[in-house]
Design a protein around this motif. Structure first.
Motif, short mmCIF file in Angstrom:
data_model
loop_
_atom_site.label_atom_id
_atom_site.label_comp_id
_atom_site.label_asym_id
_atom_site.label_seq_id
_atom_site.Cartn_x
_atom_site.Cartn_y
_atom_site.Cartn_z
N SER A 183 -37.48 51.79 -5.03
CA SER A 183 -38.47 51.46 -4.01
C SER A 183 -38.77 52.65 -3.10
O SER A 183 -39.93 52.99 -2.84
CB SER A 183 -37.97 50.29 -3.15
N SER A 194 -36.14 47.83 -7.78
CA SER A 194 -36.12 47.47 -6.36
C SER A 194 -34.75 47.81 -5.78
O SER A 194 -33.73 47.65 -6.44
CB SER A 194 -36.39 45.98 -6.19
N THR A 219 -33.04 42.80 -2.57
CA THR A 219 -34.37 42.65 -3.18
C THR A 219 -35.17 41.65 -2.34
O THR A 219 -35.52 40.56 -2.80
CB THR A 219 -34.24 42.17 -4.64
N ALA A 233 -37.24 46.06 0.67
CA ALA A 233 -37.85 46.73 -0.48
C ALA A 233 -39.28 47.20 -0.19
O ALA A 233 -39.66 48.30 -0.58
CB ALA A 233 -37.83 45.81 -1.70
N ASP A 273 -42.86 44.70 -4.73
CA ASP A 273 -41.66 45.16 -4.02
C ASP A 273 -40.38 44.67 -4.70
O ASP A 273 -39.38 45.36 -4.73
CB ASP A 273 -41.69 44.71 -2.55
N HIS A 274 -40.42 43.50 -5.28
CA HIS A 274 -39.25 42.91 -5.94
C HIS A 274 -39.70 41.69 -6.72
O HIS A 274 -40.84 41.22 -6.56
CB HIS A 274 -38.18 42.49 -4.92
N HIS A 320 -35.01 35.34 -3.93
CA HIS A 320 -34.86 36.78 -4.14
C HIS A 320 -33.93 37.35 -3.08
O HIS A 320 -33.64 36.70 -2.08
CB HIS A 320 -36.22 37.48 -4.10
N GLU A 351 -35.24 40.21 -10.47
CA GLU A 351 -35.48 40.68 -9.10
C GLU A 351 -35.60 42.21 -9.02
O GLU A 351 -36.41 42.73 -8.24
CB GLU A 351 -34.35 40.25 -8.18
N MET A 352 -34.80 42.92 -9.81
CA MET A 352 -34.68 44.36 -9.62
C MET A 352 -35.59 45.20 -10.51
O MET A 352 -36.04 46.27 -10.11
CB MET A 352 -33.22 44.81 -9.83
#
Length: 514
Positions: free
Chosen positions: A211, A262, A266, A271, A411-412, A496, A503-504
């Motif tokens: 990120s 991310s 997260t 993030a 962002d995530h 999240h 998520e990542m």
């Protein structure tokens, strides 16, 4: 094999006896007609699976008959057969949503192929897909034991998504259950991988793009190519990107599509602020204390993204004419779509679009959304429906007309949580279900990645003794008080903040205007 009933309409049907016998031998039942009117009468009297329709007949022509057939049953597949190769005839037939178009003289195998394509398509695709995944299953299982790098994990995750999208439309649910089991095993192994390597990544050792390095490493170089619309769709998973990717094809062609990671947590305030600032949360707090807020601070946590972006642009020495917009409502989206022409001359227009994040929260709170997005397949479908009808698509169309390049990222991601993990904390403990920060946290060691010294992960501390914990796999944190009610309420919701592939590992996509 199921026996299908065919209606074959041709004023010279007697010349086609060999074709009819060929089909009957293969368990197809064929009903014949000599005219368009007879065909309409037959369809009114009984159901047919498909119609073969001669284009050139006396009385009602093939195209006229086609129009009437579609009025009677819009879903009835019609294959047009014609001697006429005029382009206008083809276009009119295709515009009337024919199932296939064959040029005379047709041979029996052409007919058989058309039948397979239109009537047996689902079964054949199902069998092929199942066989393909069965072969791939062993390779994925082997890959799981050999993955060593962030890129290899991202590639494996995208492979799992590919098969998920392939399997979701077939009838063999057992294969889908096997894939779900593989995804679960992958997340277990991924959690261990992140636990071993995340601190090294933050310190720059064998780090993937994350990120806080995304803008510098991947966005800024794209800005040299011309005016760019950067769209950050909050909470967008990789599979959701794949779900609406085709909707962009009329306007943009994909130039780059690759995953980045991310940061932890997260969660949006960490993030997304990291993307715009180019900094890890602890560095944001130190450099820009007037803009950074910790979990327990009052007020919005993402109110200064434009300030962070401006500071990063200045720090990178970029000479840009840029704007930032955040869209959190239909009204705001429509307004930006209407005003986008005024962005002419901008080098960068950054847009944060919050719909998917609002959808995931609404799914937790509203029963009707829970019904509409009951699983990942439905969640993707709802995301696609939103995108096709959203002001965001109108904004993107305006950008295409103005010659902007387009970057779509997030962002995530988010994960459907299934199991609860008990946690105890004081009143100052953060509220997120996938991560916690606070003092004196008590938790199940096996369920979390723990950061007793947040500074080592470049995370701020609420106070001197606070720590972070991040949930692994599909777990969510629940307090012992009123545990059963809490678990019942949040199980099978999208959350999240923790550690999972969903998520990542998230998409970064560059597209250029067609």
């Amino acid at each position: 094999m199921k026996s299908f009933t065919i209606l074959w309409v041709d004023d010279e049907i007697d010349l086609l006896k060999s074709h009819l016998m060929f089909l009957e031998e293969r368990n197809y039942h064929v009903v014949t007609c000599n005219s368009g009117q007879d065909a309409l009468d037959a369809v009114k009297e009984r159901p047919f699976d498909i119609v073969f329709l001669d284009e050139n007949m006396p009385g009602l022509s093939g195209l006229e008959t086609l129009t009437e057939l579609k009025r009677l049953d819009a879903s009835l597949p019609v294959v047009m057969i014609t001697k006429n190769e005029e382009e206008s005839i083809m276009e009119e037939a295709i515009g009337s949503k024919i199932a296939d178009y064959l040029i005379k003289p047709v041979n029996p195998n052409q007919i058989l192929l058309s039948l397979k394509k239109n009537l047996d398509h689902s079964r054949l695709v199902s069998e092929k897909t199942t066989a393909g995944y069965q072969q791939e299953f062993r390779k994925i299982a082997m890959d799981l034991s050999m993955v060593r790098t962030p890129q290899e994990w991202a590639d494996l995750y995208k492979k799992l998504i590919f098969w998920e999208l392939q399997l979701e439309s077939i009838e063999d649910k057992s294969m889908f259950e096997i894939l779900e089991s593989q995804k679960s095993e992958a997340n277990q192994q991924f959690g261990k991988f992140v636990e071993r390597h995340y601190a090294d990544w933050i310190n720059g050792e064998d780090s993937p793009v994350m990120s806080h390095t995304l803008f510098r490493e991947w966005v800024a170089p794209q800005l040299e190519q011309g005016p760019t619309l950067l769209v950050v769709i909050d909470n967008l998973r990789y599979d959701q990107w794949f779900a609406f990717e085709d909707a962009l094809n009329p306007f943009f062609r994909k130039v780059v599509e690759k995953p980045f990671y991310s940061i932890l947590p997260t969660a949006t305030q960490y993030a997304r602020n990291a993307i715009f600032s180019g900094l890890m949360p602890l560095d944001m707090e130190k450099r820009h204390p007037q803009w950074w807020k910790n979990d327990t601070d009052e007020g919005g946590k993402n109110l200064h993204e434009a300030d962070f972006l401006g500071a990063q642009i200045k720090r990178l020495g970029l000479d840009l004419n840029w704007e930032y917009h955040k869209i959190s409502s239909l009204k705001q989206g429509r307004h930006l779509a209407q005003q986008f022409r005024s962005m002419k001359g901008r080098d960068l227009v950054a847009v944060v679009y919050n719909f998917v994040d609002m959808l995931s929260h609404a799914r937790t709170e509203m029963e009707v959304i829970k019904e509409l997005a009951s699983d990942d397949k439905a969640y993707r479908s709802l995301t696609l429906s939103w995108f096709k009808n959203s002001p965001l698509l109108a904004i993107i169309q305006e950008a295409q007309a103005m010659g902007f390049r387009l970057i779509i990222t997030t962002d995530h991601g988010t994960i459907n949580v299934k199991q609860a993990s008990r946690v105890v904390g004081d009143r100052e403990t953060s509220l997120n279900l996938r991560y916690k920060t606070g003092r004196s946290l008590t938790y199940e060691d096996k369920d979390v990645l723990a950061a007793p010294r947040p500074a080592e992960l470049r995370l701020p501390s609420i106070n001197m003794s606070s720590s972070f914990i991040f949930a692994k796999n599909d777990l969510f944190f629940a307090y012992p008080n009123n545990f059963n009610h809490y678990v019942s309420y949040y199980r099978n919701t999208y959350q999240h903040g923790g550690i999972s592939l969903e998520e990542m590992v998230v998409p970064f996509v560059v597209l250029e205007a067609r």
